[in-house]
Design an enzyme around this catalytic site. Structure first.
Site, PDB file in Angstrom:
ATOM      1  N   ILE A 254      -7.710  -5.056   4.024  1.00 59.87           N
ATOM      2  CA  ILE A 254      -7.067  -6.075   4.442  1.00 59.87           C
ATOM      3  C   ILE A 254      -6.315  -5.795   5.939  1.00 59.87           C
ATOM      4  O   ILE A 254      -5.954  -6.629   6.758  1.00 59.87           O
ATOM      5  CB  ILE A 254      -5.927  -6.494   3.651  1.00 59.87           C
TER       6      ILE A 254
ATOM      7  N   ASN B 281      -7.331   9.911   1.010  1.00 59.37           N
ATOM      8  CA  ASN B 281      -6.053  10.532   1.196  1.00 59.37           C
ATOM      9  C   ASN B 281      -5.445  11.409  -0.093  1.00 59.37           C
ATOM     10  O   ASN B 281      -5.470  10.124  -1.001  1.00 59.37           O
ATOM     11  CB  ASN B 281      -5.111   9.875   1.849  1.00 59.37           C
TER      12      ASN B 281
ATOM     13  N   GLU C 200      -1.079   6.010   0.321  1.00 61.97           N
ATOM     14  CA  GLU C 200      -0.070   4.897   0.262  1.00 61.97           C
ATOM     15  C   GLU C 200      -0.229   4.170  -1.000  1.00 61.97           C
ATOM     16  O   GLU C 200       0.935   3.357  -1.401  1.00 61.97           O
ATOM     17  CB  GLU C 200      -0.118   3.856   1.292  1.00 61.97           C
ATOM     18  N   VAL C 201      -1.126   4.135  -1.648  1.00 65.15           N
ATOM     19  CA  VAL C 201      -1.393   3.397  -2.933  1.00 65.15           C
ATOM     20  C   VAL C 201      -1.843   4.400  -3.907  1.00 65.15           C
ATOM     21  O   VAL C 201      -2.612   5.180  -3.758  1.00 65.15           O
ATOM     22  CB  VAL C 201      -2.670   2.235  -3.003  1.00 65.15           C
TER      23      VAL C 201
ATOM     24  N   HIS D  64      -8.872   6.012  -3.899  1.00 62.46           N
ATOM     25  CA  HIS D  64      -9.528   5.184  -3.195  1.00 62.46           C
ATOM     26  C   HIS D  64     -10.408   6.011  -2.170  1.00 62.46           C
ATOM     27  O   HIS D  64      -9.430   6.865  -1.577  1.00 62.46           O
ATOM     28  CB  HIS D  64      -8.848   3.901  -2.838  1.00 62.46           C
TER      29      HIS D  64
ATOM     30  N   HIS E 290     -11.897   5.469   1.591  1.00 62.43           N
ATOM     31  CA  HIS E 290     -12.273   4.497   2.839  1.00 62.43           C
ATOM     32  C   HIS E 290     -13.561   4.809   3.232  1.00 62.43           C
ATOM     33  O   HIS E 290     -13.958   6.029   3.409  1.00 62.43           O
ATOM     34  CB  HIS E 290     -11.256   4.718   3.845  1.00 62.43           C
TER      35      HIS E 290
END
Length: 125
Positions: free
Chosen positions: A40, A97, A105-106, A110, A112
């Protein structure tokens, strides 16, 4: 805000909610092992996030606790996303990351997938 990747999995993280369809996403891929959707807040013309369906905080957590089938399925899913999006030629970048200093951050693993422009060096020299 960067997270501590050594903490237990948080079932209320945004990606867990996306997996449960509690939050909408613009999905581009899904199979038994992973889903992929557009970021997003894209950092490149093409910016897709690929997440495993299992509750893993980071790559470290996933590589330690994931089954061989989950790991193989997830890695294949990342490749399928890139191929399906036509990114193999001219090229793309993968980034995962892990922890505070990387900027994760989450608290859900994940990857990217960045493409659509020359990426240049990853770190400033």
């Amino acid at each position: 805000m960067p997270i501590d990747a050594t903490l237990p999995y948080d079932e209320q993280n945004i990606f867990a909610k996306i997996l449960r369809d509690e939050i909408p996403s613009k999905r581009v891929y899904e199979d038994d092992w992973a889903i992929a959707f557009h970021d997003i807040n894209p950092q490149a013309p093409t910016h897709i996030l690929v997440i495993p369906r299992g509750p893993y905080v980071s790559w470290d957590d996933f590589s330690a606790r994931g089954s061989d089938a989950e790991i193989a399925g997830f890695v294949r899913a990342v490749g399928n996303v890139a191929r399906d999006a036509g990114l193999v030629q001219p090229g793309y970048r993968l980034l995962a990351n892990i922890g505070r200093e990387s900027g994760q951050e989450v608290p859900h693993l994940h990857v990217h997938v960045f493409a659509g422009k020359p990426m240049g060096p990853l770190l400033a020299r």
